[in-house]
Scaffold this motif. Structure first.
Motif, short mmCIF file in Angstrom:
data_model
loop_
_atom_site.label_atom_id
_atom_site.label_comp_id
_atom_site.label_asym_id
_atom_site.label_seq_id
_atom_site.Cartn_x
_atom_site.Cartn_y
_atom_site.Cartn_z
N THR A 41 -5.24 -2.70 -1.95
CA THR A 41 -4.42 -2.36 -3.05
C THR A 41 -5.26 -1.91 -4.18
O THR A 41 -5.00 -1.05 -5.09
CB THR A 41 -3.37 -3.58 -3.59
N GLU B 250 -15.70 17.28 -14.56
CA GLU B 250 -14.09 17.18 -14.40
C GLU B 250 -14.27 15.73 -14.29
O GLU B 250 -14.59 15.15 -13.46
CB GLU B 250 -14.01 17.83 -13.04
N GLY B 251 -13.76 14.93 -15.33
CA GLY B 251 -13.71 13.36 -15.29
C GLY B 251 -14.91 12.78 -15.83
O GLY B 251 -14.77 11.74 -16.39
N GLY C 188 -5.15 9.27 -5.22
CA GLY C 188 -6.13 8.58 -5.96
C GLY C 188 -7.34 8.66 -5.12
O GLY C 188 -8.38 8.46 -5.94
N ARG C 189 -7.49 9.22 -4.02
CA ARG C 189 -8.52 9.21 -3.09
C ARG C 189 -9.56 10.38 -3.54
O ARG C 189 -10.72 10.32 -3.11
CB ARG C 189 -8.25 9.24 -1.86
N ALA D 177 -7.01 13.29 -18.12
CA ALA D 177 -7.15 11.81 -18.68
C ALA D 177 -7.92 12.04 -20.17
O ALA D 177 -7.45 11.25 -20.85
CB ALA D 177 -7.89 10.90 -17.87
N GLY E 136 -8.79 3.64 -2.94
CA GLY E 136 -8.10 4.61 -3.73
C GLY E 136 -8.21 4.26 -5.23
O GLY E 136 -7.28 4.80 -5.89
N PRO F 134 2.84 2.15 -4.70
CA PRO F 134 2.41 3.28 -5.66
C PRO F 134 3.70 4.03 -5.77
O PRO F 134 3.62 4.82 -6.74
CB PRO F 134 1.53 3.92 -4.61
N GLN G 87 -1.18 7.85 -10.96
CA GLN G 87 -1.68 9.13 -10.46
C GLN G 87 -0.69 9.99 -9.57
O GLN G 87 0.03 9.12 -8.90
CB GLN G 87 -3.11 8.61 -9.69
N ALA H 39 -10.86 11.09 -6.07
CA ALA H 39 -11.50 10.71 -7.33
C ALA H 39 -13.11 11.04 -7.32
O ALA H 39 -13.47 10.97 -8.34
CB ALA H 39 -11.28 9.18 -7.67
N GLN H 40 -13.49 11.03 -6.18
CA GLN H 40 -14.98 11.01 -5.90
C GLN H 40 -15.52 12.31 -6.50
O GLN H 40 -15.07 13.40 -6.19
CB GLN H 40 -15.33 10.88 -4.37
N THR I 88 0.69 -1.15 0.00
CA THR I 88 -0.13 0.03 0.03
C THR I 88 0.79 1.30 -0.05
O THR I 88 0.47 2.41 -0.52
CB THR I 88 -1.12 -0.03 1.29
N LYS J 78 -11.94 6.50 -10.35
CA LYS J 78 -13.24 6.52 -10.62
C LYS J 78 -13.90 5.80 -11.89
O LYS J 78 -14.51 5.07 -11.89
CB LYS J 78 -13.85 7.87 -10.58
#
Lengths: 926, 173
Positions: free
Chosen positions: B79, A629-630, A210-211, A478, B83, A92, A206, A213-214, A88, B86
């Motif tokens: 993993t 956005e995204g 990454g979190r 992206a 995270g 990354p 990323q 993303a919501q 974890t 989306k």
């Protein structure tokens, strides 16, 4: 048992090492990265282990642990901990490092990236005196970590030598029988290079979060961060920052025209896609380019960057010529008229261009022709003969939109010469059935005509080299990367740059006298010519790639023209042009789940927004809150009212107003003395953390996600006031009154910070807040510098100004009326009057997805489960209000809670499938 | 988040005295503070430790293979699920749906820690799904509903209505 591995895959190194070290009996198959082994995974995953029970393991550490446990004891807690850390935390970072070293040639930066995790490992190894990570015996943790780090630590060019304990441990494990041979099998002695093909197939790493993303308009629990545990160190650091003198660290950011690149500064050039002049922009156009670019350029100035933001109307082309004919004006008159319309709309939306120009200028001709001659001289233009429709009675070739006829694909009778509005397909004008000249309605004939083409295939390899660099070092969204990739994958073809038209930049070549440049070649040059109209020294921005960073903002349909076609023009011209570093593309904004359509009167267009009576700042806030956005998003009146009432009024506005009111009412308008206690320090740390997140996201142009952190801060602030009840404490004894003072002082300083963070989003509200607080200019200049500085800008004794509410409630009937007004007729299946922007979309128009519609209907219907929860919430909130009233709590507090109660009741009504405002429509039952 | 999960897990396991936790770093990795031993770091590590403390080894799977399958999904949780980008949500649901096609629980026929942590981790995703999507990922929905109704598991999370009776959907009132 069978183990599947792939060459050059770093994860496979670990499992092979584990296999060799443990001596477990197992077949090994080397297969291609793309081969699918695990039946239920849609993406190929290696390594994979097929167990005797026919089940699959597909995570590397689980496979390693299983091999060790087959012949040995269960792995210890300590061992598990290392494995989890490796998967974890280390992975990354390691992946990012490998990406840099293998694909980007930035091996020199790897040491910096890996420093954090290597420090952790080094300290842990240095502290204990054991031979291996978890004791005197080699464990699975050693093998996994060794395997993970082998590619980077065994490569001498990366210079990772600073960690002595890691080095010694690494060599010890390497000496264990089986480890080296596993590495040899996977990397083939080729080191990092062996991983190239594997790395190329992985999605790019990323940046650290990454979190985030919501999307914030769909996440129900935005105050999720509420239970973040704050460490002592964080609190100490926050208190230190709090004490900083802002005047000492502030720099003047007053801008002086003309803005020029400066040595030693970050010079940021921002463009927003040029809106096509002859239509009024709708909300989707506004959020897609000008508004997003405006927020970012305002933010850039707060960060102390030297920023220039240019835009203008794109005016040449057939659409203008046609429009002129329709309105009985000259093309020039049409452009003048609509340029003014655009200007006034953007002014109302407070788009703070440094210069808003147009493409029909002499500079445009000069620069476009210069680029043309350079391309010609360098051999990037080719001639070709094209079959074209010619109208004999008008004596001219008919460009795209001057001809109409029946679509060869769907038989729609009013297809245009370049595209069919019904089926959306691109058409070659000579394919049209029954073609007609749009001007005289005669049938044109086919004649051949000579044209010039930009030789994209010849520029392809140069382009790819540049793209590789730009997309890996810059912040490309992206979708921008993906659209560009798909263009390159299909192979580039020569593109025609000339057109038989009058209204355009003339082609200077004597053999092409009657022709003008086609808009897609011409329009992006507008960025340069508009800058040239702003300053004669425009080349200091546009021919200065070493000092200038270029950001292009646009909607996704414009991506290929900015990432492929225009860069090819500039690369081919070979004049050291500044090429785009960061390409920021939005998805589409829909209107109440349908598309904006001028012809059907659906949606809000720029000129109508001000007639709604809703302030420009609130429009900006909501559009940015739902910024696509995204993913695509939708403008919805009901949601706009909800966000205005819940976020702006009850959360943000309520907090800032309470903080100011307490100072005015309890402390005669002077900020009281603050004696920070543990709780206050904790709040400072939490707010400081949110500020850091905001800055990190904004730096990456995640405009919508950053907004969430502003709202989090005011939520924390409201909670803080609620818990500490300064309106009660002020009536208490000496120490209680001092406590009320501290809470009030801290709150009003948070309000001051909020005003600065809000500035890019809501410039007028931001200014009003600072006026009400009488805040010094230094806070604007200093708070967003560096990693963010939440300092005490309003010190004890500072006198604030008159405080008044910042936002107004949007009432349900008002919103209902607006919704009706802008709803248009029922959407029919008629083609929308699609407009061309610069480099208009070559994609067929999107077909509305039936699934999405169904989904919306389901959401609109009632929901008994939610109703139950809401009923409970209404009851609780009712009790709270009654309790507050009986305690004679402060008026503003009660009002706030009552507003919340009413809001909950409304939501409850909706969830029960009732109309929340039932009165006027009662008799209308079916 | 992770701390609330661990608190719920403790309740589920019936551990009498609650442990002391803190967090580490930006990602708020949970840390179990231990009086007589060094602290333990990491959600999965701590969760496995708690299961052992509670003398519930069956939650970690039976035999080397069973344990490996449980560990597989625990590793997947931290993993791949945590995270995730989306745009990967769909493929995660799709994969899980296929995997659960012929299984009651993640480790086959036995309820394990993998079910608990995967349920906690996927809750936010399922909460956001429209009814139609839940029907699309019917095996995930079934498993999810099963776990949220498993006695003592849900605790800190709101229940999600997963499958509706087709006769009485929300739109008939």
């Amino acid at each position: 048992m069978e183990l599947f591995v792939g060459e050059g895959n770093p994860h496979c190194l670990k499992v092979l090492a584990a296999l060799e070290v443990t001596g477990v009996q197992c077949g090994v198959q080397f297969i291609n990265h793309e081969e699918k082994v695990v039946p239920f995974l849609s993406r190929p995953a290696l390594p994979a282990l097929l167990l005797p029970s026919r089940q699959h393991l597909f995570s590397p550490n689980t496979i390693c642990r299983y091999m060790f446990e087959l012949n040995g004891p269960e792995s210890s807690n300590q061992c598990n901990q290392w494995l989890e850390w490796e998967a974890t935390v280390l992975q990354p970072v390691l992946f990012r490092a490998l990406h840099m070293a293998v694909l980007q040639g930035k091996g020199s930066e790897v040491a910096k990236v890996l420093q954090g995790p290597l420090n952790v490992l080094d300290q842990s190894l240095g502290k204990g005196s054991t031979t291996y990570l978890t004791g005197e015996a080699l464990s699975v943790a050693d093998v996994v970590l060794w395997g993970a780090l082998h590619p980077v630590l065994s490569d001498s060019s990366l210079a990772l030598s600073a960690h002595q304990s890691v080095k010694a441990w690494f060599d010890r494990v390497a000496a264990v029988r089986g480890c080296q041979s596993a590495a040899q099998k996977v990397l083939q002695g080729k080191g990092l290079e062996a991983m190239r093909s594997y790395m190329q197939k992985q999605p790019a790493p990323q940046s650290s979060q990454g979190r985030d993303a919501q999307p914030c308009n769909s996440s129900p629990a935005e105050s999720e961060e509420g239970d973040r545990v704050v460490s002592e160190e964080e609190m100490e650091a926050a208190v230190l920052t709090w004490g900083k003198d802002l005047n000492a660290c502030s720099q003047a950011t007053e801008k002086q025209h003309p803005i020029m690149p400066q040595e030693g500064k970050r010079n940021v050039l921002i463009t927003s896609a040029l809106p096509y002049v002859n239509n009024v922009p709708h909300l989707g156009n506004i959020i897609g380019c000008v508004l997003s670019a405006d927020v970012f350029s305002r933010y850039g100035r707060l960060r102390g960057w030297n920023t220039l933001f240019v835009c203008g109307t794109d005016e040449y082309g057939t659409a203008t010529e046609n429009k002129a004919r329709e309105e009985g004006l000259t093309p020039k008159q049409i452009c003048d008229k609509y340029h003014a319309v655009h200007s006034s709309i953007y002014k109302w939306f407070q788009i703070d261009f440094d210069f808003f120009g147009r493409t029909t200028t002499e500079k445009q001709t000069e620069i476009a022709q210069d680029i043309f001659w350079r391309l010609q001289k360098n051999g990037f233009l080719v001639e070709d003969t094209v079959e074209q429709l010619r109208c004999e009675s008008c004596q001219r070739f008919l460009a795209d939109r001057f001809v109409e006829g029946t679509c060869p694909h769907c038989s729609y009778p009013e297809a245009r010469g370049d595209q069919c509005d019904k089926c959306g397909r691109l058409i070659n004008a000579v394919e049209l059935r029954e073609p007609q000249c749009k001007v005289c309605r005669q049938t044109p004939v086919i004649r051949s005509s000579k044209h010039l083409f930009l030789d994209l295939p010849k520029l392809e390899s140069q382009l790819e080299q540049w793209l590789e660099k730009s997309t890996s070092s810059g912040d490309w969204t992206a979708n921008a990367k993906q659209i560009t990739r798909s263009w390159l994958r299909d192979g580039l073809k020569p593109r025609c740059i000339t057109r038989d038209l009058l209204w355009g930049t003339p082609v200077p070549h004597p053999d092409f006298k009657e022709k003008v440049f086609y808009v897609w070649f011409d329009a992006p040059i507008g960025y340069l010519s508009i800058t040239a109209n702003y300053t004669n020294q425009w080349e200091k921005w546009w021919k200065n790639p070493h000092q200038v960073e270029l950001y292009n903002f646009m909607a996704k349909d414009n991506v290929p023209f900015h990432s492929v076609v225009f860069p090819c023009s500039l690369l081919g011209a070979q004049d050291n042009y500044t090429l785009v570093n960061h390409l920021v593309a939005t998805e589409y904004l829909n209107y109440e789940d349908t598309k904006f359509s001028k012809s059907r009167g659906i949606g809000v267009f720029g000129d109508m927004a001000k007639d709604t009576g809703i302030p420009s700042d609130v429009w900006r806030f909501y559009l940015l809150y739902v910024r696509p956005e995204g993913q695509d998003s939708a403008f919805s009146w009901a949601d706009m009212a909800l966000k205005n009432n819940s976020e702006l009024l009850n959360n943000l506005g309520n907090f800032i107003n309470r903080a100011g009111m307490f100072v005015t009412k309890f402390f005669e308008g002077c900020v009281p003395v603050m004696e920070l206690q543990q709780e206050d320090k904790k709040l400072l740390a939490v707010v400081g953390w949110e500020l850091q997140q905001y800055i990190q996201l904004m730096d990456k142009v995640k405009i919508r996600d950053a907004l969430k952190h502003i709202l989090n801060i005011s939520r924390h602030g409201n909670q803080y006031i609620q818990v500490n009840e300064p309106w009660k404490k002020i009536k208490g004894g000496e120490s209680e009154r001092r406590r009320a003072g501290t809470v009030t002082g801290v709150s009003v300083n948070i309000a001051c910070l909020l005003s600065v963070m809000l500035l890019p989003y809501m410039p007028a509200v931001s200014q009003t807040i600072r006026e009400q607080l009488n805040a010094p200019q230094s806070c604007v200049n200093a708070m967003l510098q560096g990693a963010g500085t939440f300092a005490c800008a309003l010190r004890a004794g500072h006198r604030i100004g008159a405080v008044s509410p910042l936002f107004q409630k949007l009432e349900a009937d008002q919103i209902e009326a607006l919704k009706k007004r802008f709803g248009g007729q029922q959407p029919e299946d008629e083609p929308s009057n699609k407009k061309v922007q610069i480099g208009a979309s070559t994609q067929p128009a999107a077909v509305p997805a039936p699934a999405a519609v169904a989904q919306v209907q389901a959401a609109v219907g009632s929901d008994p489960e939610k109703a139950k929860q809401l009923a409970k919430a209404v009851a609780e909130q009712g009790d709270k209000v009654r309790a507050l009233k009986s305690q004679k709590a402060e008026k503003a507090v009660i009002a706030g809670e009552v507003a919340k109660l009413l809001d909950l009741k409304k939501q409850l009504a909706l969830a029960e499938g009732k109309n929340p405002e039932p009165a006027p429509q009662k008799g209308k039952k079916k | 988040m992770a701390l609330r999960e661990l608190a719920s897990l403790e309740k589920y396991l019936g551990l009498k005295k609650p442990n002391k936790y803190s967090t580490q770093g930006d990602k708020k990795v949970p840390v179990l503070q231990n009086n007589n031993a060094p602290p333990l770091v990491g959600l999965v590590t701590i969760a496995c430790h708690l299961a052992k403390e509670a003398k519930r080894p069956e939650l970690l799977g039976d035999g080397a293979e069973g344990r490996a399958v449980v560990q597989q999904w625990l590793e997947y949780r931290v993993t791949k699920l945590d995270g995730h980008a989306k745009e990967d949500t769909r493929s995660i649901l799709k994969d899980l749906n296929l995997y659960l096609q012929d299984k009651v629980y993640l480790a086959g026929n036995q309820f394990t820690l993998a079910d608990v942590l995967m349920y906690y981790g996927i809750h936010a995703i399922v909460l956001d799904l429209a009814v139609q999507e839940k029907e699309q990922y019917v095996n995930v929905a079934r498993w999810f509903d099963h776990i949220q109704h498993h006695p003592g598991v849900r605790h800190h999370l709101p229940p999600v209505v997963v499958l509706r009776n087709r006769l009485y959907t929300s739109r008939h009132h």
